[in-house]
Motif scaffolding. Structure first.
Motif, PDB file in Angstrom:
ATOM      1  N   ARG A 217      68.720  28.271  91.967  1.00 48.13           N
ATOM      2  CA  ARG A 217      69.223  29.354  92.631  1.00 48.13           C
ATOM      3  C   ARG A 217      69.883  28.763  93.723  1.00 48.13           C
ATOM      4  N   VAL A 218      67.656  28.752  94.401  1.00 46.74           N
ATOM      5  CA  VAL A 218      68.118  28.972  96.105  1.00 46.74           C
ATOM      6  C   VAL A 218      68.244  27.225  96.753  1.00 46.74           C
ATOM      7  N   VAL A 219      67.849  26.007  95.640  1.00 51.04           N
ATOM      8  CA  VAL A 219      68.046  25.018  95.693  1.00 51.04           C
ATOM      9  C   VAL A 219      69.535  24.703  95.914  1.00 51.04           C
ATOM     10  N   GLU A 220      70.306  25.121  94.582  1.00 51.81           N
ATOM     11  CA  GLU A 220      71.476  24.587  94.799  1.00 51.81           C
ATOM     12  C   GLU A 220      72.316  25.215  95.580  1.00 51.81           C
ATOM     13  N   SER A 221      72.014  26.401  96.532  1.00 55.11           N
ATOM     14  CA  SER A 221      73.165  26.805  97.666  1.00 55.11           C
ATOM     15  C   SER A 221      72.117  27.100  98.962  1.00 55.11           C
ATOM     16  N   GLY A 222      71.335  26.045  98.811  1.00 56.15           N
ATOM     17  CA  GLY A 222      70.614  25.736 100.446  1.00 56.15           C
ATOM     18  C   GLY A 222      71.343  24.259 101.465  1.00 56.15           C
ATOM     19  N   PRO A 223      70.753  24.588 102.281  1.00 53.42           N
ATOM     20  CA  PRO A 223      71.761  23.744 103.283  1.00 53.42           C
ATOM     21  C   PRO A 223      71.274  22.142 103.572  1.00 53.42           C
ATOM     22  N   VAL A 224      70.666  21.960 102.187  1.00 49.82           N
ATOM     23  CA  VAL A 224      70.025  20.461 102.105  1.00 49.82           C
ATOM     24  C   VAL A 224      70.756  19.534 100.712  1.00 49.82           C
ATOM     25  N   PRO A 225      70.975  18.745 100.962  1.00 45.53           N
ATOM     26  CA  PRO A 225      71.199  17.823  99.444  1.00 45.53           C
ATOM     27  C   PRO A 225      70.408  17.766  98.745  1.00 45.53           C
ATOM     28  N   TRP A 226      70.718  18.201  97.481  1.00 46.59           N
ATOM     29  CA  TRP A 226      69.447  18.129  96.543  1.00 46.59           C
ATOM     30  C   TRP A 226      69.513  18.313  95.400  1.00 46.59           C
ATOM     31  N   THR A 227      68.306  16.934  94.617  1.00 42.26           N
ATOM     32  CA  THR A 227      68.414  16.518  93.318  1.00 42.26           C
ATOM     33  C   THR A 227      67.030  18.202  92.351  1.00 42.26           C
ATOM     34  N   ILE A 228      67.999  17.857  91.571  1.00 41.85           N
ATOM     35  CA  ILE A 228      66.808  18.739  90.213  1.00 41.85           C
ATOM     36  C   ILE A 228      66.104  17.784  88.920  1.00 41.85           C
ATOM     37  N   LEU A 229      65.014  18.012  88.799  1.00 45.50           N
ATOM     38  CA  LEU A 229      64.505  17.683  87.622  1.00 45.50           C
ATOM     39  C   LEU A 229      64.191  18.204  86.623  1.00 45.50           C
ATOM     40  N   ARG A 230      64.705  18.541  85.263  1.00 51.23           N
ATOM     41  CA  ARG A 230      63.866  19.168  84.275  1.00 51.23           C
ATOM     42  C   ARG A 230      62.925  18.310  83.237  1.00 51.23           C
ATOM     43  N   ALA A 231      61.799  18.599  83.246  1.00 49.76           N
ATOM     44  CA  ALA A 231      61.095  18.094  82.492  1.00 49.76           C
ATOM     45  C   ALA A 231      60.263  18.975  81.238  1.00 49.76           C
ATOM     46  N   THR A 232      60.272  18.351  79.723  1.00 50.60           N
ATOM     47  CA  THR A 232      59.323  19.598  79.054  1.00 50.60           C
ATOM     48  C   THR A 232      57.071  19.362  79.653  1.00 50.60           C
ATOM     49  N   GLN A 233      56.971  20.489  79.064  1.00 52.17           N
ATOM     50  CA  GLN A 233      55.253  20.683  78.790  1.00 52.17           C
ATOM     51  C   GLN A 233      54.868  19.015  78.945  1.00 52.17           C
ATOM     52  N   PHE A 234      53.523  19.393  79.670  1.00 56.98           N
ATOM     53  CA  PHE A 234      53.540  17.406  79.574  1.00 56.98           C
ATOM     54  C   PHE A 234      52.053  17.801  79.196  1.00 56.98           C
TER      55      PHE A 234
ATOM     56  N   ASN B 110      61.121  28.903  68.115  1.00 57.08           N
ATOM     57  CA  ASN B 110      62.500  28.010  67.537  1.00 57.08           C
ATOM     58  C   ASN B 110      63.122  27.236  68.301  1.00 57.08           C
ATOM     59  N   GLY B 111      62.476  26.255  69.412  1.00 58.99           N
ATOM     60  CA  GLY B 111      62.884  24.936  69.534  1.00 58.99           C
ATOM     61  C   GLY B 111      63.508  25.079  70.994  1.00 58.99           C
ATOM     62  N   SER B 112      64.066  27.114  71.591  1.00 57.41           N
ATOM     63  CA  SER B 112      64.710  26.919  72.479  1.00 57.41           C
ATOM     64  C   SER B 112      63.903  26.282  73.335  1.00 57.41           C
ATOM     65  N   LEU B 113      63.051  25.887  73.229  1.00 63.41           N
ATOM     66  CA  LEU B 113      62.636  24.753  74.654  1.00 63.41           C
ATOM     67  C   LEU B 113      62.618  23.255  74.298  1.00 63.41           C
ATOM     68  N   LEU B 114      63.348  22.837  73.099  1.00 58.11           N
ATOM     69  CA  LEU B 114      62.981  21.815  73.529  1.00 58.11           C
ATOM     70  C   LEU B 114      64.388  20.500  73.865  1.00 58.11           C
ATOM     71  N   PRO B 115      64.169  19.280  74.432  1.00 61.59           N
ATOM     72  CA  PRO B 115      65.228  18.849  75.324  1.00 61.59           C
ATOM     73  C   PRO B 115      66.951  18.439  74.202  1.00 61.59           C
ATOM     74  N   GLY B 116      67.605  18.600  75.259  1.00 61.51           N
ATOM     75  CA  GLY B 116      69.346  18.812  74.262  1.00 61.51           C
ATOM     76  C   GLY B 116      69.314  16.914  74.058  1.00 61.51           C
ATOM     77  N   PRO B 117      70.408  16.375  73.893  1.00 56.30           N
ATOM     78  CA  PRO B 117      70.776  15.119  72.850  1.00 56.30           C
ATOM     79  C   PRO B 117      70.719  14.022  74.619  1.00 56.30           C
ATOM     80  N   GLY B 118      71.180  14.539  75.410  1.00 49.25           N
ATOM     81  CA  GLY B 118      71.244  14.023  76.391  1.00 49.25           C
ATOM     82  C   GLY B 118      69.844  13.583  77.580  1.00 49.25           C
TER      83      GLY B 118
ATOM     84  N   VAL C 208      62.275  22.042  81.210  1.00 52.38           N
ATOM     85  CA  VAL C 208      63.589  21.960  80.317  1.00 52.38           C
ATOM     86  C   VAL C 208      63.634  23.051  79.693  1.00 52.38           C
ATOM     87  N   GLY C 209      64.445  24.526  79.496  1.00 53.72           N
ATOM     88  CA  GLY C 209      65.128  25.406  78.480  1.00 53.72           C
ATOM     89  C   GLY C 209      64.851  26.484  79.538  1.00 53.72           C
TER      90      GLY C 209
END
Length: 247
Positions: free
Chosen positions: A115-132, A223-231, A97-98
């Motif tokens: 960017r590589v995944v999004e433009s690649g040849p294989v259907p994809w899913t990307i999950l963004r997570a915050t720090q653990f 400054n909170g830039s790395l916090l998740p959004g409302p969704g 996230v962020g």
């Protein structure tokens, strides 16, 4: 279903392997210790044979922008090319996230990976997570000046790595979804308080000063830039609960 896990011995990857196996899936673990290198491609095609989906949790220990970009771009291109050759139908990547516009070299590496995944040849899913939650443990171990441990000031909404792993497996067995909803912990925390609480749980009684990291990356942490959004989707386990469970 056969699930291949890149970085399957890491902080999240090991949980992915355990959860996938507990749900009855066949799992292939892609690690250098098994002779599989996701950067050079050594052993990758054979490891992916028969796999339905790849979950990429691989990582590199660097804050250097060029090294991070080289690793994440190289590993993603290697995996995607091998997946196309052997017929893997879904690529799931873990991001953070962020990362958009971040000054962090590591985060810029994750943007390059996306960017590589999004433009690649294989259907994809990307999950963004915050720090653990485990981030406090890493900082305690690495942020030191001589015998003194340091606690960087940071606003974060951490999540248990096991919860991230469970979500990755959920996404892997579903159809490719593109950008999945971000995943974060149940509440905002102070990294300073997390590091000090972790240290106290270990029995550490020394002074742990709070520090502000310099530059744009340090400002982002504060400054909170790395916090998740409302969704964002929120996990269940708080840092205090994780600490009580693991320590």
């Amino acid at each position: 279903m056969k699930i291949a896990v890149a970085g399957g011995t890491g902080a999240v990857g090991a949980h992915v392997v355990d959860i996938a196996r507990s749900r009855g899936h066949e799992v292939a673990v892609l690690t250098r210790s098994a002779g599989i290198d996701v950067v050079t491609g050594e052993g990758v095609d054979a490891a992916l044979g028969g796999a339905d989906v790849v979950i990429d949790t691989s990582s590199v220990s660097t804050l250097d922008r060029d090294k991070a970009i080289a690793f994440f771009e190289g590993a993603s291109r290697t995996l995607l090319a091998a997946e196309e050759r052997v017929g893997v139908g879904h690529h799931v990547a873990l991001s953070i996230v962020g990362v958009d516009g971040s000054a962090s070299g590591y985060y810029q590496g994750k943007v390059a990976q996306e960017r590589v995944v999004e433009s690649g040849p294989v259907p994809w899913t990307i999950l963004r997570a915050t720090q653990f939650h485990e981030f406090a443990e890493q900082i305690y171990a690495r942020a030191k000046v001589g015998p003194v441990h340091l606690a960087p000031r940071m606003r974060t909404q951490p999540i248990a790595a096991a919860e991230v792993a469970a979500r990755l497996v959920d996404l892997a067995v579903a159809a490719p979804a593109g950008r999945a909803a971000d995943l974060a912990g149940p509440r905002e925390e102070s990294l300073v308080a997390m590091v000090r609480a972790y240290a106290a749980a270990l029995g550490h009684r020394g002074w742990i000063p709070a520090i502000s990291l310099p530059g744009a990356a340090g400002r982002e942490q504060r400054n909170g830039s790395l916090l998740p959004g409302p969704g964002a989707q929120l996990g269940r386990e708080t840092f205090a609960e994780w600490l009580a469970r693991t320590r």
